[in-house]
Design an enzyme around this catalytic site. Structure first.
Site, PDB file in Angstrom:
ATOM      1  N   THR A 251       4.851   0.602  -2.173  1.00  0.00           N
ATOM      2  CA  THR A 251       5.497   1.517  -1.238  1.00  0.00           C
ATOM      3  C   THR A 251       6.908   1.828  -1.717  1.00  0.00           C
ATOM      4  O   THR A 251       7.485   2.850  -1.331  1.00  0.00           O
ATOM      5  CB  THR A 251       5.547   0.918   0.187  1.00  0.00           C
ATOM      6  OG1 THR A 251       5.918  -0.449   0.083  1.00  0.00           O
ATOM      7  CG2 THR A 251       4.207   1.027   0.868  1.00  0.00           C
TER       8      THR A 251
ATOM      9  N   LYS B 279      11.186  -5.180  -6.677  1.00  0.00           N
ATOM     10  CA  LYS B 279       9.952  -5.590  -6.012  1.00  0.00           C
ATOM     11  C   LYS B 279       9.841  -7.094  -6.190  1.00  0.00           C
ATOM     12  O   LYS B 279      10.610  -7.683  -6.959  1.00  0.00           O
ATOM     13  CB  LYS B 279       8.739  -4.900  -6.631  1.00  0.00           C
ATOM     14  CG  LYS B 279       8.740  -4.934  -8.168  1.00  0.00           C
ATOM     15  CD  LYS B 279       7.566  -4.190  -8.766  1.00  0.00           C
ATOM     16  CE  LYS B 279       7.749  -2.694  -8.799  1.00  0.00           C
ATOM     17  NZ  LYS B 279       6.871  -1.967  -7.922  1.00  0.00           N
ATOM     18  N   ARG B 280       8.889  -7.726  -5.492  1.00  0.00           N
ATOM     19  CA  ARG B 280       8.710  -9.155  -5.696  1.00  0.00           C
ATOM     20  C   ARG B 280       8.430  -9.433  -7.164  1.00  0.00           C
ATOM     21  O   ARG B 280       7.853  -8.608  -7.863  1.00  0.00           O
ATOM     22  CB  ARG B 280       7.552  -9.669  -4.827  1.00  0.00           C
ATOM     23  CG  ARG B 280       7.925  -9.828  -3.388  1.00  0.00           C
ATOM     24  CD  ARG B 280       9.089 -10.772  -3.203  1.00  0.00           C
ATOM     25  NE  ARG B 280       8.669 -12.140  -3.428  1.00  0.00           N
ATOM     26  CZ  ARG B 280       8.370 -12.999  -2.462  1.00  0.00           C
ATOM     27  NH1 ARG B 280       8.496 -12.653  -1.211  1.00  0.00           N
ATOM     28  NH2 ARG B 280       7.971 -14.225  -2.739  1.00  0.00           N
TER      29      ARG B 280
ATOM     30  N   LYS C 163       9.471   5.300  -1.730  1.00  0.00           N
ATOM     31  CA  LYS C 163      10.889   5.357  -1.323  1.00  0.00           C
ATOM     32  C   LYS C 163      11.738   5.966  -2.435  1.00  0.00           C
ATOM     33  O   LYS C 163      12.653   6.750  -2.185  1.00  0.00           O
ATOM     34  CB  LYS C 163      11.390   3.954  -0.961  1.00  0.00           C
ATOM     35  CG  LYS C 163      10.736   3.405   0.291  1.00  0.00           C
ATOM     36  CD  LYS C 163      10.899   1.895   0.441  1.00  0.00           C
ATOM     37  CE  LYS C 163       9.849   1.357   1.402  1.00  0.00           C
ATOM     38  NZ  LYS C 163       9.633  -0.097   1.293  1.00  0.00           N
TER      39      LYS C 163
ATOM     40  N   HIS D 176      -5.074  -5.692   1.633  1.00  0.00           N
ATOM     41  CA  HIS D 176      -3.897  -5.347   0.826  1.00  0.00           C
ATOM     42  C   HIS D 176      -3.935  -5.919  -0.580  1.00  0.00           C
ATOM     43  O   HIS D 176      -2.955  -5.811  -1.305  1.00  0.00           O
ATOM     44  CB  HIS D 176      -2.612  -5.830   1.503  1.00  0.00           C
ATOM     45  CG  HIS D 176      -2.319  -5.162   2.810  1.00  0.00           C
ATOM     46  ND1 HIS D 176      -1.444  -4.115   2.926  1.00  0.00           N
ATOM     47  CD2 HIS D 176      -2.802  -5.396   4.047  1.00  0.00           C
ATOM     48  CE1 HIS D 176      -1.383  -3.738   4.199  1.00  0.00           C
ATOM     49  NE2 HIS D 176      -2.207  -4.498   4.895  1.00  0.00           N
TER      50      HIS D 176
ATOM     51  N   LYS E 218       3.024  -7.416 -11.734  1.00  0.00           N
ATOM     52  CA  LYS E 218       3.920  -6.257 -11.614  1.00  0.00           C
ATOM     53  C   LYS E 218       4.643  -5.981 -12.933  1.00  0.00           C
ATOM     54  O   LYS E 218       5.278  -4.951 -13.111  1.00  0.00           O
ATOM     55  CB  LYS E 218       4.928  -6.482 -10.490  1.00  0.00           C
ATOM     56  CG  LYS E 218       4.262  -6.584  -9.109  1.00  0.00           C
ATOM     57  CD  LYS E 218       5.292  -6.874  -8.026  1.00  0.00           C
ATOM     58  CE  LYS E 218       4.682  -7.146  -6.667  1.00  0.00           C
ATOM     59  NZ  LYS E 218       4.356  -5.919  -5.914  1.00  0.00           N
TER      60      LYS E 218
END
Ligand code: 26Q
Length: 807
Positions: free
Chosen positions: A652, A544-545, A656, A356, A550
């Site tokens: 992911t 998100k985290r 969504k 991952h 990110k």
């Protein structure tokens, strides 16, 4: 429609639970008691389904997948199970009779937050799909007493509070005291030969009991349940009698506490590993109990351990459960007396591994001394696995030290868990097409050269019944009306919706649904946090985290630019818009906490300036979790997926958002690439460097000040950071963005900024044309079927696990 018969039975069942467990009648029951009684009746139904499942399994002798994962971020169970069992209306009408609103009962349930983020939620989505598709499956994880911390923002700063989920969550767990196992830690070993077998004797070791709790997971539209078995650690002897009789109660309980600490709390970090002893114990505890369980089941069903690979697929979800490899070897050799070669053959035909991440700091390694001390026999087996592997590799590549070193399971006094996983697995996959490609070229290059046939891709997917049907009833109703209900069991049916892409009526309905969902979310946010956002503004969302890769910061730079424009000219033509953030930072990740603080201070600053707030608003959602996501996804219009290309394995959340009609604004990273491929360039906003351009720039040397010096806009943004918001300067972050060596921004925000803002302007233009934007939204919904977890599971079942469906 509720059926009268079913309603009566449900009513009886609930009243029986209320009376038996709480001694009350419905009129006197508290909401909490009602929630628990209702949940217990649902668990009873699931247990009955499980009994039928077991009977069928016995009859059909099918292969089963065992999914090992340190995290399962299941969220809430009541609503999902009622939906999956098709009993929502029946329960609603029973509760109406008691004057109780089912939606309020849903809110009584705490989220089971047994995961950090993507990896854990993926595991939960997969359990849903496995059940829905009738595949025999069992998940294994830990029954953490505390899940991921609750986030509280205090004066902009993240503080962590314990997540006490069990008082409300435990109703879903069925204790299985009939299946308790034992796990050994520490001590030392000696070995001897007996009747031609090597016997390992353990000395001074500590034995800890693994007590299983089953969480049953139903699948929409199927009669199958999957079991998620969660292990709790407990001491073999509850307390030390000697100390107790001497009155030393603390000492008497010490052993107990030492044991129980193993499953006390989930590690709240998803980005770097610190080699903590307790984490190692957690991992081995999960693996040892689960492998013993799998072998016991297999021997009971099939008698012969040699058929294990035909009847069991063991899946290592990221390297965290990779110790299942030496543990399986240990049991096959030490307990079942197989020779090394036969045992290794069984292991390598049974185990598969999903990677991952490619980020170096997230690749797990364990110090050899630590392993030796905590797990002496396991360590010895790992050494032997590596000795044999290195001998083979040496024969293939004599003298090629560099290549051999890259393949070795051990280096710098550390065991490399990813190498162990690849070497022992028959199949290795990444989680998006791009990521699976990258692992072959980077971290597993030498393994790929050695055994190219091992490597494959399975792109992630989401439980579309939870994330669309259950979370977005308005959109679901529109889909049912236009394309029928087939999409519920076959997500590829969503494609049929595409014929409406030019149908103004449907597009307007879509817009209205989005608006209503925005109202719902705004109300929820106000209720929970007292924060007001205007549903008439565009909802632009990044949840998100919090991690530098990110690039929440890149989003913030854009927001500061808009802020600057409005400060200069409050009448500037800016579409009213609200930026919504939700993110937890690992408690020790200081920079990430600073970014959270910055977002909160910008929000605070804007709230003090009504002339800015009318057009530009920022909201930070406290304690972002699965339940919040379920309400937010249907309300989102722009989905920010802006990681530096090559860093996000898949993502992911992007899926969504998409299935709920939000349009992706992102880089060519992770699954964004496939989303782009599905919807086409006209229905997505792509910006930024490609992975190749990122690599090239990094190789040439990233010079952040170059961008600063050459862009007036960026200069103003950075200067504003220094000047600060709501009276607080963010000099640190400015320095982080501008420094080229040392603590430099490895994720090169400034390099992608200009193009990010350019594409923002294009997006804004499109958004102003309501029908055009709704059309994009419709195309996103229509093309989302490819990202259903059902599709991922069919891929795994066919290409990796070789499973057949239960009839
Ligand atoms: C490891 C050792 C010690 C403590 C913690 C950990 C740890 C825990 C969790 C390391 C990593 C994680 C979680 C990683 C994760 O969530 N990865 C995400 O997985 C998603 C599902 O495949 C992808 O979509 C995301 O791209 C990926 O970041």
């Amino acid at each position: 429609m509720a059926s009268k018969n079913s309603v009566n039975i449900i009513k009886q069942n609930i009243e029986e639970k209320l009376s038996r467990y709480f001694g009350v009648v419905p009129a006197d029951a508290t909401q909490d008691q009602l929630y628990k009684a209702v949940s217990m009746t649902v668990v009873d139904m699931l247990l009955e389904q499980k009994r039928q499942f077991n009977a069928k399994m016995k009859e059909q002798n099918l292969k089963r997948v065992y999914y090992l994962c340190m995290e399962f971020l299941v969220g809430r169970s009541l609503k999902t199970n009622l939906y999956n069992l098709g009993l929502v209306e029946d329960y609603r009408s029973v509760l109406n009779e008691y004057n109780v609103d089912l939606n309020e009962l849903y809110e009584m349930e705490p989220d089971a937050g047994l995961g950090n983020g993507g990896l854990g939620r993926l595991a939960a989505c997969f359990m849903d799909s496995l059940a829905a598709l009738n595949y025999p499956a069992m998940g294994f994880s830990l029954r953490y007493e505390y899940g991921l911390f609750k986030q509280k923002i205090v004066d902009g700063w993240q503080t962590e509070m314990p997540d006490v989920w069990l008082p409300g969550g435990e109703v879903w767990l069925t204790p299985r005291s009939d299946r308790v196992l034992k796990v050994r830690f520490g001590g030392w070993i000696s070995q001897r030969e007996e009747n031609g077998h090597l016997v390992t004797d353990y000395h001074d070791d500590t034995v800890i009991e693994a007590m299983p709790y089953d969480l049953l997971i139903s699948g929409g539209g199927s009669k199958i349940v999957s079991t998620l078995r969660l292990w709790k650690a407990r001491s073999v002897n509850t307390f030390d009698m000697k100390s107790f009789s001497q009155g030393d109660y603390t000492k008497a309980m010490e052993k107990n506490n030492d044991a129980e600490v193993i499953t006390k709390v989930l590690y709240p970090s998803d980005d770097h590993t610190q080699g903590k002893t307790l984490r190692l114990k957690q991992q081995y505890f999960l693996v040892s109990a689960s492998i013993q369980n799998i072998i016991n089941d297999h021997l009971k069903r099939f008698k012969d351990i040699r058929t294990l690979p035909e009847k069991a697929a063991i899946h290592i979800n990221d390297t965290h459960p990779a110790l299942c490899v030496p543990e399986l070897m240990r049991i096959l050799m030490d307990d079942l007396y197989l020779g090394w070669d036969e045992a290794w053959d069984i292991v390598t035909r049974t185990v598969a591994y999903t990677n991952h991440t490619v980020m170096a700091e997230a690749l797990e390694t364990w110090n050899e001394d630590l392993l030796h001390r905590i797990l002496p026999r396991i360590y010895q087996i790992i050494l032997e696995i590596n000795r044999r592997f290195m001998a083979d590799v040496w024969n293939l590549y004599p003298g090629q030290w560099e290549r051999i070193n890259k393949l070795s399971l051990i280096g710098d006094n550390h065991v490399r868990m990813a190498n162990l996983s690849v070497h022992a697995s028959h199949t290795v996959n990444g989680v998006s097409a791009l990521h699976s490609d990258i692992i072959k070229r980077s971290i597993f290059k030498e393994f790929h050269t050695l055994t190219p046939e091992k490597f494959t891709n399975v792109t992630n997917g989401i439980a579309h019944r939870r994330w669309l049907h259950q979370s977005n009833p308005r959109l679901s109703a529109l889909l049912d009306e236009t394309i029928g209900h087939g999409w519920y069991s076959d997500a590829s049916d969503l494609k049929k919706f595409r014929v409406y892409e030019n149908d103004e009526k449907v597009l307007n309905e879509l817009a209205e649904i989005k608006y209503q969902n925005k109202v719902d979310f705004a109300n929820r946010l106000y209720k929970k946090q007292g924060v007001l956002i205007d549903p008439k503004t565009r909802f632009d969302v990044q949840v998100k985290r919090l991690h530098a890769y990110k690039r929440q910061l890149l989003n913030v730079l854009k927001i500061i630019n808009l802020y600057n424009i409005l400060v200069e000219n409050p009448n500037a033509d800016i579409t009213p818009q609200t930026y919504i953030f939700g993110a937890k930072a690992a408690p020790g990740y200081y920079h990430a906490k600073e970014v959270i603080e910055l977002i909160n201070y910008i929000a605070k600053d804007i709230s003090m300036h009504p002339e800015i707030k009318a057009k530009l608003n920022v909201a930070f959602i406290e304690d972002y979790c699965v339940s919040t996501a379920e309400c937010l996804m249907p309300a989102s219009e722009i989905s920010e997926q802006i990681s530096l290309a090559g860093k996000e394995a898949s993502g992911t959340g992007n899926m969504k958002f998409m299935i709920n009609g939000a349009v992706t604004f992102g880089t060519m990273d992770g699954a964004n690439v496939e989303i782009c491929d599905s919807v086409g360039n006209d229905n997505i906003f792509i910006f930024g460097m490609s992975t190749k351009e990122v690599d090239d720039l990094w190789a040439r040397g990233y010079n952040s000040t170059y961008y600063y010096n050459n862009s007036m806009e960026l200069r103003k943004i950075i200067d504003r950071l220094k000047k600060g918001f709501a009276g607080k300067s963010f000099e640190n972050i400015a320095t982080y963005l501008l420094t080229s060596g040392g603590i430099a921004d490895q994720y090169m925000c400034l390099a992608d900024y200009e193009n990010y803002f350019e594409v923002y302007k294009q997006m804004d233009k499109v958004y102003k044309n309501k029908l055009q934007f709704q059309k994009m939204s419709l195309v996103n919904i229509s093309e989302a079927g490819r990202f259903a977890a059902d599709r991922s599971i069919e891929d795994y079942a066919r290409d990796i696990w070789h499973l057949k469906k239960l009839k």
